[in-house]
Design an enzyme around this catalytic site. Structure first.
Site, PDB file in Angstrom:
ATOM      1  N   SER A 686       0.800  -1.223   0.000  1.00  0.00           N
ATOM      2  CA  SER A 686       0.000   0.000   0.000  1.00  0.00           C
ATOM      3  C   SER A 686       0.834   1.274   0.000  1.00  0.00           C
ATOM      4  O   SER A 686       0.331   2.347  -0.328  1.00  0.00           O
ATOM      5  CB  SER A 686      -0.933   0.024   1.217  1.00  0.00           C
ATOM      6  OG  SER A 686      -1.829  -1.056   1.160  1.00  0.00           O
ATOM      7  N   LYS A 729      -8.637   2.407   6.307  1.00  0.00           N
ATOM      8  CA  LYS A 729      -7.717   3.493   5.962  1.00  0.00           C
ATOM      9  C   LYS A 729      -8.431   4.845   5.960  1.00  0.00           C
ATOM     10  O   LYS A 729      -7.858   5.863   6.378  1.00  0.00           O
ATOM     11  CB  LYS A 729      -7.088   3.216   4.593  1.00  0.00           C
ATOM     12  CG  LYS A 729      -6.155   2.004   4.581  1.00  0.00           C
ATOM     13  CD  LYS A 729      -5.662   1.686   3.188  1.00  0.00           C
ATOM     14  CE  LYS A 729      -4.748   0.465   3.192  1.00  0.00           C
ATOM     15  NZ  LYS A 729      -4.295   0.096   1.838  1.00  0.00           N
TER      16      LYS A 729
END
Length: 792
Positions: A686, A729
């Site tokens: 990520s 997130k």
């Protein structure tokens, strides 16, 4: 050449007919009846009778051979005389022979229809003087023979009397060997031993061995006889006791037990196969001694068979509105899972028969996976069973142990079904991602049959060894991560993901569920203790750091206990918990929010990461200094993050001209990429776009916007690939007061999973290429680039 026996007027020619003997060795002076039925052997007898009644007898090597060749007949044998002959009605001939002397075959003179052989007499050396050693050996052999008779060896009664008067060692050896019933090979060895003392010694060895065998045999027979006598005595006493009880009108305990089992088998309504096996085992138990070890095993097996709910099930509550009320009452939000359960009920209402779905709840700890299973069972009106698979390594825990093992039991699946008491419970298996494997088998492979709707209608447990129908069971598994679950097992389950909760969702759950429950558990009423919304939010943000609710409930419980103590000591309520008074109960904050960046900085980008406890802010720092092109990576990075850093550097070098960077920068400088905090391990794809952004910012000396966070994986050509954990997130970005989140373009579909209230508070900018992220994240750009459009 002809030989003449001493003391007798019998002349033995050297040409004689040969008679092969199957299972006995003939010794001199031995008198023995023989049955002859082979044509060649009968002709040999006729040949001997037509002349001087003398015949040569030799043992054949293989007793199963019907027509032995000369090679299959021992060369050393005995010349014998036929004393009598009788022809039997079935064609056989019975003869009575007496051994005369040992001879050896020199050659076969005829082999076609009859064996005629040339023999030579074997002369034994004469023993003129019996030494003390020979005398002792002879006495020892006689004593051993007497001992053998005493322990059960059957010997002719006259033999012991005869051997007392025999003084010749060779004749003593032949006499005893011919009456012992030795194996053909052993007897032939003695016959072929010419020297008398050596023959006597060899016989002594065979006698020692035979005596040991007979002694052990007698010991075994004695023990068996004692056991039989003991069993007969117990049986006799037990029958007497039964008769006495019958006279007194008292029922027999064993009979009562058998009848109870028979009644249980009828009530269990088993399938025919199981019922037949139960009756078979019951018949065995009826014939066993009640105290026998195997009887206990059979009783336990019958207990399991009769107590399993073969045909007992609960009726599903198919009222969809009522089921929705129960689900809403127990859990806040989780609309997707609630919809799946209500769909299942709707199908059942139309089809009238339900086949249990196999669901897998995947999510961080504390989000309510297990409690959701209980709620599903309550909404359906079914029993609930839960087992934990964490750390399981033995396949027998799933399939059960075979009954041959001491202490064998069924596997945990059958145990759970018995515990539920119905054949259609909601069966939850926690921690399916933490199953182990070792030399005892693979439990995950054993679960394949359990969790396969096409197979579990006839699940066979090793202990029961009978098929049990699991197709009506609603299996629910839970996992924190889906990756460790084997692909074959994953394929059999419908995966439903439970993300972490936002602050507002935690606030609502605390209000509706956690606080009322803790007030009740700590003996408090609603008037005794009150929480403000701000105090609850402060507990969520500064005293817990999790995706779930466990620590939040612990902190609320801690406040309740302190208030309960104050009231118990005479304090007066109500107690109102506010932001200012919270530290009095819980101490200083355990977690401080990430400090906001004061200004846009060069070489510092904000990324978003996913962990098992939820989303995290991840800062990536890049420093550039004079050097020779060395790349340094620090911050406890994993292999995937290191590869992302290399890919980011390659992308920056390939686009140097586009971003106004010196094309030969790599030869003149060193680059250091660091991800705080250094003590915490970090890995995953990520951070790829974040590293590329920070790197290009440092090389082009262009600041990165502090209000932009990003996530995504980067390729060498700058393409942005999708990642997971978007909701977690997003929550992390919101907690850090970041309003703009750059996401991969292929993740736009995942925005539907994010609550609308959260989407309204964030600007989601989808990007398909790294150039688009650079144009958005870097504050100043000399060239015109494409800007990203908000979605969501």
């Amino acid at each position: 050449m002809e030989e003449k026996l001493e003391g007798e007027q019998i002349v033995i020619p050297d040409i004689l007919p040969l008679l092969p003997v199957r299972d006995v060795v003939i010794f001199p002076y031995m008198i023995l009846p023989l049955f002859v039925n082979r044509e060649m052997s009968i002709r040999a007898v006729d040949e001997a009778l037509s002349k001087d009644r003398l015949i040569f007898l030799a043992a054949q090597k293989n007793i199963e051979e019907e027509e032995p060749a000369p090679e299959g007949i021992y060369s050393v044998g005995t010349v014998a005389t036929i004393m009598r002959m009788l022809k039997l009605p079935d064609g056989r001939v019975k003869i009575l022979i007496q051994g005369l002397i040992k001879s050896r075959v020199v050659e076969y003179t005829e082999q076609k229809t009859i064996y005629i052989v040339r023999t030579e007499q074997i002369k034994e050396p004469e023993i003129s003087d019996i030494t003390l050693e020979v005398e002792a050996l002879m006495r020892n052999i006689k004593e051993q023979l007497e001992k053998m008779v005493s322990v059960g060896k059957i010997v002719s009664p006259d033999l012991l009397m005869v051997i007392e008067n025999v003084k010749d060692p060779g004749r003593l050896a032949d006499l005893i060997a011919s009456n012992l019933g030795l194996r053909v090979e052993d007897a032939q060895q003695i016959l072929e031993t010419i020297e008398p003392i050596a023959r006597l010694t060899k016989l002594n060895e065979f006698l020692n061995k035979e005596l040991e065998v007979l002694t052990m045999q007698a010991k075994i027979q004695s023990q068996a006889k004692e056991e039989i006598n003991k069993s007969q005595r117990e049986y006799f006493l037990r029958e007497q006791l039964r008769a006495i009880k019958s006279e007194l009108g008292e029922s027999d305990e064993k009979t009562r037990e058998i009848e109870e089992f028979r009644e249980k088998i009828k009530k269990a309504k088993m399938p025919k196969e199981a019922e037949d096996e139960s009756n078979k085992q019951l018949s065995r138990l009826e014939q066993m001694h009640p105290d026998a070890a195997e009887a206990s095993m059979v009783r336990t097996y019958l207990d399991w068979l009769t107590e399993l709910p073969w045909s007992k099930s609960t009726k599903d509550r198919l009222d969809i509105k009522k089921a929705k009320e129960v689900l809403d009452e127990d859990h806040y939000d989780l609309e997707k899972i609630k919809e799946r359960i209500l769909e299942y009920l709707a199908v059942g209402k139309l089809k009238k028969r339900l086949r249990g779905p196999i669901l897998c709840f995947v999510g961080p700890p504390g989000v309510g996976k297990t409690s959701l299973g209980k709620s599903i069972a309550r909404s359906l009106g079914r029993k609930f069973v839960r087992i934990s698979l964490g750390g399981l390594r033995d396949e027998a825990e799933i399939r059960g142990h075979r009954r041959t093992y001491v202490g064998a039991l069924p596997g945990r699946i059958i145990q759970g079904i018995k515990q539920a008491g119905t054949n259609n419970p909601v069966f939850m298996m926690d921690e399916v991602d933490k199953i182990g494997m070792d030399f005892r088998g693979d439990p995950a492979a054993a679960l394949l049959e359990v969790l396969d709707p096409e197979q579990n209608y006839s699940f066979s447990d090793h202990y029961l060894n009978l098929p049990f129908d699991l197709s009506n069971v609603m299996f629910i598994t839970t996992a924190n991560l889906i990756d460790p679950v084997p692909s074959a097992l994953k394929d059999r389950m419908e995966v439903i993901r439970l993300s972490g909760y936002s602050e507002q969702e935690k606030l609502q759950i605390a209000r509706q569920f956690l606080i009322p429950r803790q007030l009740e558990e700590n003996g408090l009423g609603e008037k005794d203790l009150q929480f403000t919304n701000q105090s609850i939010l402060q507990i969520i943000t500064q005293y817990t750091k999790e995706a779930g609710l466990r620590n939040l409930e612990r902190e609320i419980a801690s406040v309740c206990r302190k208030v309960a103590r104050s009231i118990a000591e005479g304090g007066r309520g109500p107690f109102r918990i506010t932001q200012l008074s919270l530290s009095k109960y819980l101490g200083p904050p355990k977690y401080l929010p990430e400090s906001e960046q004061e200004a846009d900085e060069v070489g510092l980008a904000t990324g978003l990461a996913w962990t098992e406890t939820g989303g995290e802010i991840l800062y990536v720092e890049v420093s550039v200094m004079k050097g020779t092109g060395k790349l340094t990576l620090t911050g406890h990075m994993g292999d995937v993050m290191k590869e992302s850093a290399q890919a980011s550097l390659s992308y920056a070098r390939s686009r140097a001209k586009q971003f106004d960077i010196d094309p030969d920068f790599f030869k003149k400088i060193d680059i250091h990429i660091h991800v705080p905090a250094g003590a915490i391990p970090k890995d995953g794809p990520s951070a790829g776009v974040t590293m590329a952004t920070a790197l290009i910012s440092a090389l082009s000396k262009t600041p990165v916007r502090k209000d932009v966070a990003m996530t995504g994986e980067i390729t060498l050509r700058g393409k942005v690939l999708p990642v997971g954990g978007l909701k977690e997130k997003s929550l992390a970005a919101l907690q850090a007061k970041i309003k703009t989140v750059v996401i991969p373009k292929d993740n736009r579909k995942d925005l539907e999973e994010i609550p609308r209230s959260l989407r309204r508070r964030l600007n989601f900018l989808p990007a398909g290429h790294m150039d688009e992220i650079i144009s958005t994240a870097l504050k100043k750009n000399k060239k015109k680039r494409t800007s990203l459009k908000k979605v969501g």
